[in-house]
Design a protein around this motif. Sequence first.
Motif, PDB file in Angstrom:
ATOM      1  N   VAL A 144       0.840  -1.201   0.000  1.00  0.00           N
ATOM      2  CA  VAL A 144       0.000   0.000   0.000  1.00  0.00           C
ATOM      3  C   VAL A 144       0.876   1.252   0.000  1.00  0.00           C
ATOM      4  N   LYS A 145       1.961   1.222   0.752  1.00  0.00           N
ATOM      5  CA  LYS A 145       2.841   2.389   0.791  1.00  0.00           C
ATOM      6  C   LYS A 145       3.648   2.509  -0.498  1.00  0.00           C
ATOM      7  N   ARG A 146       4.087   1.392  -1.054  1.00  0.00           N
ATOM      8  CA  ARG A 146       4.962   1.430  -2.228  1.00  0.00           C
ATOM      9  C   ARG A 146       4.183   1.673  -3.523  1.00  0.00           C
ATOM     10  N   VAL A 147       3.041   0.981  -3.671  1.00  0.00           N
ATOM     11  CA  VAL A 147       2.270   1.048  -4.923  1.00  0.00           C
ATOM     12  C   VAL A 147       1.098   2.017  -4.804  1.00  0.00           C
ATOM     13  N   GLY A 148       0.593   2.191  -3.592  1.00  0.00           N
ATOM     14  CA  GLY A 148      -0.540   3.082  -3.376  1.00  0.00           C
ATOM     15  C   GLY A 148      -1.761   2.341  -2.866  1.00  0.00           C
ATOM     16  N   PRO A 149      -2.804   3.088  -2.496  1.00  0.00           N
ATOM     17  CA  PRO A 149      -4.024   2.456  -1.970  1.00  0.00           C
ATOM     18  C   PRO A 149      -4.655   1.520  -3.002  1.00  0.00           C
ATOM     19  N   GLY A 150      -4.276   1.709  -4.280  1.00  0.00           N
ATOM     20  CA  GLY A 150      -4.845   0.893  -5.340  1.00  0.00           C
ATOM     21  C   GLY A 150      -4.029  -0.344  -5.664  1.00  0.00           C
ATOM     22  N   ALA A 151      -3.115  -0.754  -4.777  1.00  0.00           N
ATOM     23  CA  ALA A 151      -2.358  -1.989  -4.994  1.00  0.00           C
ATOM     24  C   ALA A 151      -3.309  -3.184  -4.983  1.00  0.00           C
ATOM     25  N   ASN A 152      -3.080  -4.126  -5.874  1.00  0.00           N
ATOM     26  CA  ASN A 152      -3.878  -5.356  -5.893  1.00  0.00           C
ATOM     27  C   ASN A 152      -3.257  -6.358  -4.930  1.00  0.00           C
ATOM     28  N   LEU A 153      -4.042  -6.806  -3.950  1.00  0.00           N
ATOM     29  CA  LEU A 153      -3.527  -7.686  -2.905  1.00  0.00           C
ATOM     30  C   LEU A 153      -4.279  -9.003  -2.890  1.00  0.00           C
ATOM     31  N   ALA A 154      -3.557 -10.105  -2.781  1.00  0.00           N
ATOM     32  CA  ALA A 154      -4.191 -11.424  -2.731  1.00  0.00           C
ATOM     33  C   ALA A 154      -3.785 -12.178  -1.473  1.00  0.00           C
ATOM     34  N   ASN A 155      -4.412 -13.316  -1.262  1.00  0.00           N
ATOM     35  CA  ASN A 155      -4.209 -14.143  -0.068  1.00  0.00           C
ATOM     36  C   ASN A 155      -4.539 -13.381   1.218  1.00  0.00           C
ATOM     37  N   VAL A 156      -5.474 -12.452   1.132  1.00  0.00           N
ATOM     38  CA  VAL A 156      -5.960 -11.763   2.320  1.00  0.00           C
ATOM     39  C   VAL A 156      -6.926 -12.714   3.048  1.00  0.00           C
ATOM     40  N   ALA A 157      -6.700 -12.916   4.342  1.00  0.00           N
ATOM     41  CA  ALA A 157      -7.565 -13.817   5.114  1.00  0.00           C
ATOM     42  C   ALA A 157      -8.970 -13.237   5.210  1.00  0.00           C
ATOM     43  N   PRO A 158     -10.002 -14.116   5.233  1.00  0.00           N
ATOM     44  CA  PRO A 158     -11.391 -13.636   5.276  1.00  0.00           C
ATOM     45  C   PRO A 158     -11.649 -12.651   6.418  1.00  0.00           C
ATOM     46  N   GLY A 159     -11.009 -12.874   7.555  1.00  0.00           N
ATOM     47  CA  GLY A 159     -11.243 -12.002   8.701  1.00  0.00           C
ATOM     48  C   GLY A 159     -10.408 -10.736   8.698  1.00  0.00           C
ATOM     49  N   ASP A 160      -9.526 -10.594   7.702  1.00  0.00           N
ATOM     50  CA  ASP A 160      -8.624  -9.436   7.665  1.00  0.00           C
ATOM     51  C   ASP A 160      -9.034  -8.379   6.649  1.00  0.00           C
ATOM     52  N   VAL A 161     -10.182  -8.558   6.011  1.00  0.00           N
ATOM     53  CA  VAL A 161     -10.575  -7.662   4.922  1.00  0.00           C
ATOM     54  C   VAL A 161     -10.765  -6.230   5.418  1.00  0.00           C
ATOM     55  N   VAL A 162     -11.412  -6.059   6.542  1.00  0.00           N
ATOM     56  CA  VAL A 162     -11.616  -4.715   7.082  1.00  0.00           C
ATOM     57  C   VAL A 162     -10.279  -4.112   7.506  1.00  0.00           C
ATOM     58  N   GLY A 163      -9.439  -4.907   8.135  1.00  0.00           N
ATOM     59  CA  GLY A 163      -8.112  -4.439   8.521  1.00  0.00           C
ATOM     60  C   GLY A 163      -7.305  -3.982   7.309  1.00  0.00           C
ATOM     61  N   CYS A 164      -7.385  -4.748   6.234  1.00  0.00           N
ATOM     62  CA  CYS A 164      -6.678  -4.401   4.992  1.00  0.00           C
ATOM     63  C   CYS A 164      -7.183  -3.058   4.456  1.00  0.00           C
ATOM     64  N   GLU A 165      -8.473  -2.849   4.553  1.00  0.00           N
ATOM     65  CA  GLU A 165      -9.066  -1.596   4.087  1.00  0.00           C
ATOM     66  C   GLU A 165      -8.547  -0.410   4.897  1.00  0.00           C
TER      67      GLU A 165
END
Lengths: 268, 268, 268
Positions: A220-241
């Motif tokens: 997020v810091k290197r590419v920006g808020p629009g970085a495409n991220l995968a393997n995010v755990a189901p319970g971490d989606v809000v945290g990722c946001e």
Amino acid sequence: MTIVPSELDLPERSRRPRCSGLTMVIDNGIPLRAFTDAIDSAAEYIDSVKFGWGTALVTPTLDEKIAHLREHGISFYFGGTLFEKFVVQGAFDSYLALCRDHGCEVVEVSNGTIPLPNREKARYIERAAATFTVLSEVGYKDQERCLQLSGADWIRCIREDLEAGATRVITEARESGKSGICRPDGTLRFDLIERILASGIDPNDLVFEAPTKELQSYFVKRVGPGANLANVAPGDVVGCETLRLGLRSDTLLHFELERHATELAAGA
Amino acid sequence: MTIVPSELDLPERSRRPRCSGLTMVIDNGIPLRAFTDAIDSAAEYIDSVKFGWGTALVTPTLDEKIAHLREHGISFYFGGTLFEKFVVQGAFDSYLALCRDHGCEVVEVSNGTIPLPNREKARYIERAAATFTVLSEVGYKDQERCLQLSGADWIRCIREDLEAGATRVITEARESGKSGICRPDGTLRFDLIERILASGIDPNDLVFEAPTKELQSYFVKRVGPGANLANVAPGDVVGCETLRLGLRSDTLLHFELERHATELAAGA
Amino acid sequence: MTIVPSELDLPERSRRPRCSGLTMVIDNGIPLRAFTDAIDSAAEYIDSVKFGWGTALVTPTLDEKIAHLREHGISFYFGGTLFEKFVVQGAFDSYLALCRDHGCEVVEVSNGTIPLPNREKARYIERAAATFTVLSEVGYKDQERCLQLSGADWIRCIREDLEAGATRVITEARESGKSGICRPDGTLRFDLIERILASGIDPNDLVFEAPTKELQSYFVKRVGPGANLANVAPGDVVGCETLRLGLRSDTLLHFELERHATELAAGA
């Protein structure tokens, strides 16, 4: 839905269906209601779900999970390791049939585990791309083997996959964040990332596996808020946001400094 | 239920009630609906549930959890630490009464925490075995203390427990996978495992605590898909099943190489 | 509710509303039904819930979560990082309005991320304390920066916060247990804890962030079953309770030795 007071200045986030800033969730075989709960509670932030590795074959509630994703208009696919299992047993056509039978629109093609040269992988991408949207993956799950892949190798493989018809290329990090673009100790191979980003490859053609807060913050810091991220755990989606918006310590100052620089520039 | 295409060659898995290849789940005090969800979503793969350490005494929803397991025909028991708590307070008979009152068919007898020589532990096994199926455990939770237990000590304790009436003997690894048969850094004491397996003890008389993917992978590769595994987290049951079947990177090549060797031998 | 047999001697635990022995849960953005399940299954042990850092702003189901806590009479507040986000953008009044609009009775005031001298932080405490119960936090999230804060600094900041009107002061450890009163490797800065406890500050005026079993065990053994613990994960509440009661290996012998000493003293 949003409750952000107008006084607060946060990065813009696009809505689904998004072209960038994708959050791609991995289901590692969690129970059914935990799954539907995670989807229901944060659907607006989830762009796709991967049924990790070969879990699809032994998940008794797979049909219910898929039906739930359809209701929410969220695309899904099976992990690349399942593709590799079929390929190593000479059953690629069966694999495509399996994907078709389950209504997958997306197929992941990888060589993270089995010995499959990238050139051959590219041919599988071509064949799958005739019917499916194809996500390919670059990087090996074996840490030693992956450390031998040079920056130039990564760039060549990514280009080869895109030319063969992959919609996006995923950079491997596993569910643990300890191989592929990561070192065995979980730290990122920063030099490798910089080489790839400096090569002229569009960051939006890439998806970064980022199962940990540390990896998510970095991209997020290197590419920006629009970085495409995968393997995010189901319970971490809000945290990722929250990381994308500078609402967690790990990215807060980064976005505040950017905001400050923009204001200074505007005033100058 | 199975959706495995006939083209794919996977190891055989027996059905419940199983005699080997047991997956024994630990409940570390998770909420009630998370618990029933985990059971409902993967019951066919779960052979028993342990209410870890003394959680049973402070779980307000214990009765509902037990009722749910009964409906699914899944056996359950309380953690060995609870046995030890009662024993150290001189209340062993109360402990058996507690187990009886909750309808436990299984009792775990251990000396992982309190100072209790194995010979005395064996006498508790004998007494419990008069009424219950007994699982015993060998290994201490304290890392320093456990590193002093030699291979010969482990083998002697396992034999003593089996002779005293234990149905199976569990090798300690805690919920963290960082003591007992593991080193403090989480790696396995491979030499110790080899000593035990070389001793002539039937691997099916053993249950390996394997709370992490790394431990599960190791035992599946070393002992086979029919390894008995305990301390599996409720949400990891499907993942554990993929390891047994070679559907995850960590065991995929192992099973493919075995398959290849078998084919070569058959053709020779 | 309690199923503890009268034969077993365990530490006393007070009931809600408690004045000490608080278990303060952190919600890191978990799905809605996982949240209500965790509350329903262990409400009697949960004294408050923090919506971690800025998750409140991007949690689509925030209202439902808050309504559920109200039903159970459990207080709630937003993470200190959200306070800091508003402050760094010069919108402190908007922040208090946000808290008021959501019915918060508690506000957390911290300077873990932004550069805000403790003296200025104390002024925010004063202003918030006019309307809300204030929890303040001492310690930085940045590991390097926090290692430079001396024991005397910690004690001075804690005193300053209490004098400014904070009801209790939280010692920072993050959700990971790797900064604040912890070293980057996750071990506790024992000397720092001892300095603080030796200063005459009432341990009941403190809340220790203790997201891991290791931290929870340490504070229960050092301060007693009545230690105030924060950042406890929703699924760990029952486990935390077993540590307070000596029903898990990590604290079992500690409490048995105390019991033994008490009996000896009584008999002498």
